[in-house]
Motif scaffolding. Structure first.
Motif, PDB file in Angstrom:
ATOM      1  N   PRO A  77      46.877  50.609  43.413  1.00 32.70           N
ATOM      2  CA  PRO A  77      47.528  49.743  42.423  1.00 32.70           C
ATOM      3  C   PRO A  77      47.571  48.300  42.914  1.00 32.70           C
ATOM      4  O   PRO A  77      47.876  48.025  44.066  1.00 32.70           O
ATOM      5  CB  PRO A  77      48.942  50.317  42.310  1.00 32.70           C
ATOM      6  N   GLY A  78      47.246  47.413  42.032  1.00 30.01           N
ATOM      7  CA  GLY A  78      47.270  45.995  42.366  1.00 30.01           C
ATOM      8  C   GLY A  78      46.126  45.264  41.702  1.00 30.01           C
ATOM      9  O   GLY A  78      45.148  45.866  41.271  1.00 30.01           O
ATOM     10  N   PRO A  79      46.234  43.961  41.618  1.00 32.54           N
ATOM     11  CA  PRO A  79      45.207  43.153  40.941  1.00 32.54           C
ATOM     12  C   PRO A  79      44.030  42.862  41.873  1.00 32.54           C
ATOM     13  O   PRO A  79      43.848  41.737  42.341  1.00 32.54           O
ATOM     14  CB  PRO A  79      45.970  41.879  40.580  1.00 32.54           C
ATOM     15  N   GLY A  80      43.216  43.860  42.172  1.00 37.20           N
ATOM     16  CA  GLY A  80      42.154  43.742  43.157  1.00 37.20           C
ATOM     17  C   GLY A  80      41.186  42.603  42.909  1.00 37.20           C
ATOM     18  O   GLY A  80      40.937  41.786  43.788  1.00 37.20           O
ATOM     19  N   TRP A  81      40.606  42.526  41.708  1.00 29.72           N
ATOM     20  CA  TRP A  81      39.608  41.485  41.435  1.00 29.72           C
ATOM     21  C   TRP A  81      40.223  40.103  41.482  1.00 29.72           C
ATOM     22  O   TRP A  81      39.585  39.151  41.958  1.00 29.72           O
ATOM     23  CB  TRP A  81      38.917  41.732  40.099  1.00 29.72           C
ATOM     24  N   VAL A  82      41.437  39.965  40.996  1.00 30.57           N
ATOM     25  CA  VAL A  82      42.097  38.661  41.032  1.00 30.57           C
ATOM     26  C   VAL A  82      42.288  38.206  42.475  1.00 30.57           C
ATOM     27  O   VAL A  82      42.044  37.040  42.825  1.00 30.57           O
ATOM     28  CB  VAL A  82      43.453  38.716  40.286  1.00 30.57           C
ATOM     29  N   VAL A  83      42.685  39.117  43.337  1.00 24.30           N
ATOM     30  CA  VAL A  83      42.899  38.777  44.743  1.00 24.30           C
ATOM     31  C   VAL A  83      41.568  38.465  45.432  1.00 24.30           C
ATOM     32  O   VAL A  83      41.484  37.541  46.245  1.00 24.30           O
ATOM     33  CB  VAL A  83      43.661  39.920  45.457  1.00 24.30           C
ATOM     34  N   ILE A  84      40.508  39.197  45.093  1.00 22.37           N
ATOM     35  CA  ILE A  84      39.192  38.905  45.670  1.00 22.37           C
ATOM     36  C   ILE A  84      38.748  37.501  45.268  1.00 22.37           C
ATOM     37  O   ILE A  84      38.262  36.725  46.104  1.00 22.37           O
ATOM     38  CB  ILE A  84      38.160  39.961  45.230  1.00 22.37           C
ATOM     39  N   PHE A  85      38.907  37.149  44.013  1.00 23.10           N
ATOM     40  CA  PHE A  85      38.514  35.805  43.571  1.00 23.10           C
ATOM     41  C   PHE A  85      39.416  34.733  44.192  1.00 23.10           C
ATOM     42  O   PHE A  85      38.958  33.616  44.450  1.00 23.10           O
ATOM     43  CB  PHE A  85      38.513  35.714  42.050  1.00 23.10           C
ATOM     44  N   ALA A  86      40.667  35.066  44.453  1.00 23.35           N
ATOM     45  CA  ALA A  86      41.540  34.112  45.157  1.00 23.35           C
ATOM     46  C   ALA A  86      41.032  33.879  46.579  1.00 23.35           C
ATOM     47  O   ALA A  86      41.023  32.740  47.069  1.00 23.35           O
ATOM     48  CB  ALA A  86      42.980  34.627  45.176  1.00 23.35           C
ATOM     49  N   GLY A  87      40.591  34.935  47.243  1.00 22.91           N
ATOM     50  CA  GLY A  87      40.003  34.779  48.577  1.00 22.91           C
ATOM     51  C   GLY A  87      38.740  33.946  48.540  1.00 22.91           C
ATOM     52  O   GLY A  87      38.490  33.112  49.422  1.00 22.91           O
ATOM     53  N   MET A  88      37.914  34.152  47.513  1.00 23.23           N
ATOM     54  CA  MET A  88      36.711  33.324  47.357  1.00 23.23           C
ATOM     55  C   MET A  88      37.082  31.862  47.127  1.00 23.23           C
ATOM     56  O   MET A  88      36.407  30.959  47.615  1.00 23.23           O
ATOM     57  CB  MET A  88      35.858  33.837  46.194  1.00 23.23           C
ATOM     58  N   ALA A  89      38.158  31.632  46.384  1.00 26.60           N
ATOM     59  CA  ALA A  89      38.599  30.251  46.153  1.00 26.60           C
ATOM     60  C   ALA A  89      39.083  29.611  47.450  1.00 26.60           C
ATOM     61  O   ALA A  89      38.869  28.416  47.683  1.00 26.60           O
ATOM     62  CB  ALA A  89      39.702  30.224  45.100  1.00 26.60           C
ATOM     63  N   ILE A  90      39.712  30.400  48.300  1.00 25.51           N
ATOM     64  CA  ILE A  90      40.124  29.881  49.609  1.00 25.51           C
ATOM     65  C   ILE A  90      38.892  29.496  50.413  1.00 25.51           C
ATOM     66  O   ILE A  90      38.828  28.421  51.007  1.00 25.51           O
ATOM     67  CB  ILE A  90      40.993  30.913  50.356  1.00 25.51           C
ATOM     68  N   TRP A  91      37.884  30.369  50.429  1.00 28.55           N
ATOM     69  CA  TRP A  91      36.642  30.050  51.137  1.00 28.55           C
ATOM     70  C   TRP A  91      35.976  28.815  50.543  1.00 28.55           C
ATOM     71  O   TRP A  91      35.370  28.027  51.250  1.00 28.55           O
ATOM     72  CB  TRP A  91      35.678  31.228  51.079  1.00 28.55           C
ATOM     73  N   ALA A  92      36.059  28.674  49.220  1.00 28.12           N
ATOM     74  CA  ALA A  92      35.384  27.558  48.550  1.00 28.12           C
ATOM     75  C   ALA A  92      35.991  26.207  48.911  1.00 28.12           C
ATOM     76  O   ALA A  92      35.369  25.180  48.676  1.00 28.12           O
ATOM     77  CB  ALA A  92      35.415  27.759  47.037  1.00 28.12           C
ATOM     78  N   THR A  93      37.183  26.188  49.485  1.00 29.56           N
ATOM     79  CA  THR A  93      37.735  24.907  49.918  1.00 29.56           C
ATOM     80  C   THR A  93      36.983  24.354  51.108  1.00 29.56           C
ATOM     81  O   THR A  93      37.098  23.162  51.407  1.00 29.56           O
ATOM     82  CB  THR A  93      39.227  25.028  50.291  1.00 29.56           C
TER      83      THR A  93
END
Length: 158
Positions: A77-93
């Protein structure tokens, strides 16, 4: 000779309007590059090589932790894809490759949203949903007609 061809007069073309020429370094402090790619670390960090590499390692580790948490949330349970894209956004900085992946992902999501809003696609999706729900209701009716309100693991064999 260009690396994109064996011919001396040809030039290679980058897909999706990605800028491949040399970057200009004549920018005011804090002003982003013309194509928006590159490190967003503070200038004092970028000015010192060791500090900048340490910064990149830290950003990578934080992004990796967030992406791993998202991958764990996919089956749990949890927003898996949203969290993955948040991690990608962190990398994108900090990393150009992550910025390009996020641009591609945003473009594909926008295209999918446009397709989903197409009236023909909406009608098809509504029709498929109604057919699927009808099948589920029919199967539930057959089950209730045969066994009543008894859960399957309590059915006695005759």
């Amino acid at each position: 000779m260009n690396t994109g061809s064996d011919e001396s007069g040809e030039t290679s073309v980058a897909p999706d309007g990605v800028h491949t020429g040399p970057r200009t370094t004549e920018r005011a402090a804090g002003e982003p590059a013309g194509d928006g790619l590159g490190s967003r670390a503070p200038e004092f960090v970028k000015a010192r090589r060791v500090l900048h590499v340490s910064w990149q390692v830290g950003v990578f580790m934080i992004g990796l932790a967030v992406v791993v948490a998202g991958v764990v949330m996919l089956p749990l349970p949890g927003p898996g894809w949203v969290v993955i894209f948040a991690g990608m956004a962190i990398w994108a900085t900090e990393f150009v490759w992550a910025q390009l992946v996020l641009r591609w992902t945003k473009r594909k999501v926008t295209e999918a949203a446009q397709r989903a809003l197409d009236p023909r696609v909406r009608r098809r999706n509504i029709t498929l949903t109604v057919v699927g729900l009808s099948i589920v209701v029919a199967l539930a009716g057959v089950y209730l007609g045969k066994f009543g309100l008894v859960v399957p693991w309590e059915i006695k064999q005759e």
